[in-house]
Design a protein around this motif. Sequence first.
Motif, PDB file in Angstrom:
ATOM      1  N   GLY A 235       0.681  -1.207   0.065  1.00 65.09           N
ATOM      2  CA  GLY A 235      -0.038   0.061  -0.009  1.00 65.09           C
ATOM      3  C   GLY A 235       0.753   1.298   0.046  1.00 65.09           C
ATOM      4  N   GLY A 236       1.948   1.184   0.079  1.00 66.29           N
ATOM      5  CA  GLY A 236       2.850   2.484   0.362  1.00 66.29           C
ATOM      6  C   GLY A 236       2.673   3.243   1.548  1.00 66.29           C
ATOM      7  N   ALA A 237       2.619   4.423   1.682  1.00 68.78           N
ATOM      8  CA  ALA A 237       2.687   5.171   2.680  1.00 68.78           C
ATOM      9  C   ALA A 237       1.277   4.973   3.424  1.00 68.78           C
ATOM     10  CB  ALA A 237       2.708   6.878   2.400  1.00 68.78           C
TER      11      ALA A 237
ATOM     12  N   ALA B 173      -4.229   3.786   2.712  1.00 66.10           N
ATOM     13  CA  ALA B 173      -2.947   3.779   2.227  1.00 66.10           C
ATOM     14  C   ALA B 173      -2.744   4.631   1.150  1.00 66.10           C
ATOM     15  CB  ALA B 173      -1.942   2.608   2.120  1.00 66.10           C
ATOM     16  N   GLN B 174      -1.443   4.965   0.785  1.00 62.38           N
ATOM     17  CA  GLN B 174      -1.181   5.753  -0.458  1.00 62.38           C
ATOM     18  C   GLN B 174      -2.088   5.004  -1.748  1.00 62.38           C
ATOM     19  OE1 GLN B 174       3.002   5.722  -1.224  1.00 62.38           O
ATOM     20  NE2 GLN B 174       2.803   7.171  -2.789  1.00 62.38           N
ATOM     21  N   HIS B 175      -1.927   3.764  -1.771  1.00 60.93           N
ATOM     22  CA  HIS B 175      -2.499   3.013  -2.770  1.00 60.93           C
ATOM     23  C   HIS B 175      -3.769   2.513  -2.441  1.00 60.93           C
ATOM     24  CE1 HIS B 175       1.417   3.568  -4.682  1.00 60.93           C
ATOM     25  NE2 HIS B 175       1.946   2.968  -3.784  1.00 60.93           N
ATOM     26  N   GLY B 176      -4.624   2.986  -1.725  1.00 66.61           N
ATOM     27  CA  GLY B 176      -5.923   2.297  -1.323  1.00 66.61           C
ATOM     28  C   GLY B 176      -6.164   1.929  -0.084  1.00 66.61           C
ATOM     29  N   LEU B 177      -7.355   1.233  -0.099  1.00 64.47           N
ATOM     30  CA  LEU B 177      -7.787   0.372   1.115  1.00 64.47           C
ATOM     31  C   LEU B 177      -7.346  -1.012   1.124  1.00 64.47           C
ATOM     32  CD1 LEU B 177      -9.530   0.801   3.667  1.00 64.47           C
ATOM     33  CD2 LEU B 177     -11.576   0.353   2.235  1.00 64.47           C
TER      34      LEU B 177
END
Length: 135
Positions: free
Chosen positions: A99-101, A117-121
């Motif tokens: 997810g990244g950050a 997160a940065q790339h979604g749930l």
Amino acid sequence: MGEKAVIDILEDKSGNFWCQAGNGILYFDTKSRKFTRITANPKETDGLLSNYGNHTFLLDKSGTLWFGVAMEGVQWINRQRSGFIQYGNNPGAIHYFPGGAVQGFAKSADGAIWIGAQHGLYHWQPQTDSFTQIK
């Protein structure tokens, strides 16, 4: 303590406090009334991922303390406070968080852990020790 800013604070099931500070994590033991600073060490594979950007906490139903680490991933600390389990952004790692950050955690009524997160749930799957992206 020596810290000018405490960004967030969480009380654990033992009544002790975890503080997000500008440089790592502070643990306050209410019985001894002493602080312990936990900082990242690149040589430790079971330590804090980063001193900066530890910006979200979650205490799950079992008492495990989860940390979201900006640009680094997710991690939790074991109950003995002797080591962290790291879910970094490295796809080849044993523990991987895609997810990244991490921006925030939520815990549903059934105890499930959700991560924004940065790339979604994402939803943590304890049976497989992995994260599923919700699309």
